[in-house]
Design a protein around this motif. Structure first.
Motif, PDB file in Angstrom:
ATOM      1  N   SER A   1       0.823  -1.204   0.000  1.00 50.38           N
ATOM      2  CA  SER A   1       0.000   0.000   0.000  1.00 50.38           C
ATOM      3  C   SER A   1       0.859   1.256   0.000  1.00 50.38           C
TER       4      SER A   1
ATOM      5  N   VAL B   1       3.533   1.025  -3.463  1.00 48.01           N
ATOM      6  CA  VAL B   1       3.005   0.867  -4.826  1.00 48.01           C
ATOM      7  C   VAL B   1       1.710   1.654  -5.037  1.00 48.01           C
ATOM      8  N   LEU B   2       0.777   1.564  -4.101  1.00 48.84           N
ATOM      9  CA  LEU B   2      -0.534   2.186  -4.309  1.00 48.84           C
ATOM     10  C   LEU B   2      -0.560   3.671  -3.965  1.00 48.84           C
TER      11      LEU B   2
ATOM     12  N   LEU C   1       0.002   6.422  -6.456  1.00 44.43           N
ATOM     13  CA  LEU C   1      -0.992   6.558  -7.526  1.00 44.43           C
ATOM     14  C   LEU C   1      -2.165   7.441  -7.126  1.00 44.43           C
TER      15      LEU C   1
ATOM     16  N   TYR D   1      -1.930   2.701 -12.911  1.00 42.76           N
ATOM     17  CA  TYR D   1      -2.903   1.785 -12.324  1.00 42.76           C
ATOM     18  C   TYR D   1      -2.639   0.337 -12.731  1.00 42.76           C
TER      19      TYR D   1
ATOM     20  N   LYS E   1       0.289  -1.076 -12.941  1.00 39.93           N
ATOM     21  CA  LYS E   1       1.273  -1.570 -11.983  1.00 39.93           C
ATOM     22  C   LYS E   1       0.625  -1.812 -10.615  1.00 39.93           C
ATOM     23  N   GLY E   2      -0.219  -0.866 -10.189  1.00 39.68           N
ATOM     24  CA  GLY E   2      -0.873  -1.011  -8.893  1.00 39.68           C
ATOM     25  C   GLY E   2      -1.788  -2.212  -8.847  1.00 39.68           C
ATOM     26  N   TYR E   3      -2.599  -2.373  -9.889  1.00 36.66           N
ATOM     27  CA  TYR E   3      -3.511  -3.517  -9.911  1.00 36.66           C
ATOM     28  C   TYR E   3      -2.723  -4.820 -10.020  1.00 36.66           C
TER      29      TYR E   3
ATOM     30  N   CYS F   1      -4.960   4.494  -1.877  1.00 33.28           N
ATOM     31  CA  CYS F   1      -5.523   4.909  -3.174  1.00 33.28           C
ATOM     32  C   CYS F   1      -6.927   4.338  -3.306  1.00 33.28           C
TER      33      CYS F   1
END
Length: 559
Positions: free
Chosen positions: A48, A51-52, A55, A77, A79-81, A119
């Motif tokens: 979290s 990475v998240l 974003l 998004y 990469k985040g997903y 995010c």
């Protein structure tokens, strides 16, 4: 200072305030021991944060967009997903036989809390998929489960829920979407749905829509509604996405916030779908998904409140106006209130989740009733706290809070819808004083008794908590003496009062666990001495004469 997941807070709550140990003692959740859960939360927090969270601003500044019928996600998004799906976070509570981890919902809610704070726009996507997984686990036939669950759990496919139509919002029974039998076990689904979060996505290979519609022989109202699985691409013989189905995104809504989350107007034009559950029983199946989502949406509010609190505290420590503003009494009041509200709301949500977990693990009707009673409180209060805390965060920033570049306003804009979707907070309150009191108040009385039992100790903060339990009990009995329809005008106030009393209980438990004077005891004192007194006003409003409200006419309000 960037967002930091509150991993330590979850560890403290799970050990001292809402213990996870009883769940780990059951056969179903034996693997949820303290060491394993601590490792899971640490890893989820790291994802979290690293990475998240980066974003968060990108999704707000470069929203999802529709280009020639193709949805384009916000930058980064993918990469985040990918991190969410690749880490197995979508299937945290899902059946291990289908690729899930089979862990408690309480752990999942802690993870969702951290992801929401990092995010919210992106976190909403796996949240919806998790709800669909649970609905299919309970209501789909084995063939549908075998086809869809592994792909949803892995994140290869994602899920949505399609309830709302232009004329059918909270009144779901007014929907007009229809489903005609194709003669081969499938159905042709036709209709328009609005407010469909993540109704399309370029992050997955297929989007699976659960759609409410009426069969030709359906009765009017909610009793005539069926539920259908309508995928964007029809699975081929090997279960891979094949031909495009007859559905499309008409447009994306232009929203106050959550810009990174595409909210779609969907058109189903004879799209091929398959029945989920029994004919005309679609609301029961959809409510499995909605009840999951209601708790999860409350957690979304809490996650955003955590992020807003962190940002405001950082700003207050750095901003100098006659010294650092964090030294000013009114700023300390706001920051302490924000932090105390987040802790209390978080405990309500986790208490709700653990009760539902215990019901699943043991079959306990008492635990199920407890979780059901806490669900509308967790949803409504979690989102109300998200809104109030993010609003207060803007205030702490002063004029800079009104400037978009600081990012303080985004928290408020993003979280505001959480009090509306998955059942408005007013509907949650009506559910609490209606269906949740329909058992004669057994489950609600048990919760109040827990508050009183917690306060039956020798501690300076205990007497106000005991008094709150007594006042809440008296108000509950007064409401039970009224017909359900006569409770609704005071329902929101009653829910607020109930949440206040629950929050006081959790803060008292935290102070008791800390033992000596420390930060948690000081925060508990702030909550119990400054916020808990608001309980009296809430209960007075809840018990006000309903006739006075009924006598206010439409003409009065439009004068």
């Amino acid at each position: 200072m960037p967002y930091r997941s509150p991993v330590a807070d979850f560890g403290f709550i799970f050990e001292h305030v809402v213990p996870l140990a009883p769940l780990a003692a059951t056969g179903r959740y034996a693997e949820a021991d303290a060491e394993t859960v601590a490792g899971i939360l640490a890893e989820a927090g790291r994802m979290s944060d690293e990475v998240l969270a980066p974003l968060q601003r990108a999704g707000d500044q470069v929203p999802a967009r529709l280009e020639n019928g193709v949805l384009r996600s916000s930058p980064g998004y993918d990469k985040g997903y990918g991190a969410i799906a690749g880490g197995g976070w979508i299937g945290l509570t899902a059946d291990p036989a289908q690729g899930g981890m089979g862990l408690p919902q309480a752990v999942n809610m802690a993870v969702n809390d951290m992801m929401s704070g990092a995010c919210l726009s992106l976190q909403l996507k796996p949240l919806l998929t998790q709800g669909q997984i649970e609905a299919l686990e309970h209501h789909a036939d084995p063939a549908m489960q075998a086809l869809y669950l592994p792909r949803l759990i892995s994140g290869e496919w994602s899920g949505t829920m399609n309830l709302t139509e232009p004329q059918a919002g909270s009144d779901v029974g007014a929907l007009r979407a229809k489903a005609e039998p194709n003669g081969d076990g499938s159905y042709a689904v036709t209709g328009q749905k609005i407010y469909i979060s993540w109704g399309d996505s370029d992050l997955v290979s297929n989007v699976c829509h659960l759609v409410l519609a009426r069969l030709p022989d359906a009765a009017e109202g909610t009793r005539g509604i069926s539920l259908f699985m309508v995928p964007k691409y029809l699975p081929d013989a090997e279960g891979n996405p094949g031909a495009a189905n007859d559905l499309r995104v008409v447009s994306l809504e232009h929203k106050m916030g959550l810009h990174g989350s595409p909210t779609c107007v969907m058109a189903f034009e004879g799209a091929t779908g398959w029945l989920v559950g029994a004919p005309h029983k679609g609301m029961a199946a959809m409510f499995t998904m909605m009840n999951n989502a209601r708790l999860a949406v409350g957690v979304q509010g809490i996650g955003v409140a955590e992020a807003a609190c962190q940002k405001a505290t950082e700003y207050a420590a750095e901003r100098s106006q006659m010294g650092a503003i964090i030294q000013h009494a009114d700023v300390r009041r706001m920051l302490a209130t924000m932090r105390a509200e987040v802790f209390a709301a978080r405990c309500i949500a986790l208490d709700c989740a653990t009760a539902l977990d215990m019901a699943r693990a043991t079959g306990s009707a008492e635990a199920a009733a407890r979780g059901a009673a806490l669900t509308p409180i967790a949803k409504s209060w979690g989102t109300a706290v998200g809104i109030a805390v993010s609003d207060m965060g803007v205030q702490v920033h002063g004029g800079m809070g009104f400037i978009e570049e600081t990012g303080a306003a985004q928290f408020f804009r993003d979280v505001r819808v959480t009090a509306i979707y998955e059942g408005t907070n007013g509907i949650q309150a009506m559910d609490l004083v209606g269906r949740k009191l329909a058992d004669g108040g057994t489950a609600v009385r048990a919760l109040i008794a827990e508050i009183a039992a917690t306060a039956a100790v020798d501690h300076p903060l205990a007497p106000p908590v005991a008094a709150a339990a007594a006042a809440l009990s008296e108000a509950t009995e007064a409401l039970l003496a009224r017909a359900p329809a006569q409770r609704f005008g005071g329902a929101d106030a009653y829910l607020r009062g109930f949440a206040r009393a629950l929050g006081a209980q959790y803060h008292l438990r935290a102070a008791l666990a800390e033992g000596a004077q420390g930060p948690r005891t000081r925060l508990a004192r702030h909550y119990i001495t400054r916020l808990l007194p608001g309980l009296a006003g809430s209960l007075a409003e809840a018990l006000a004469d309903p006739a006075a409200l009924e006598q206010i006419t439409a003409e009065d309000l439009m004068a």
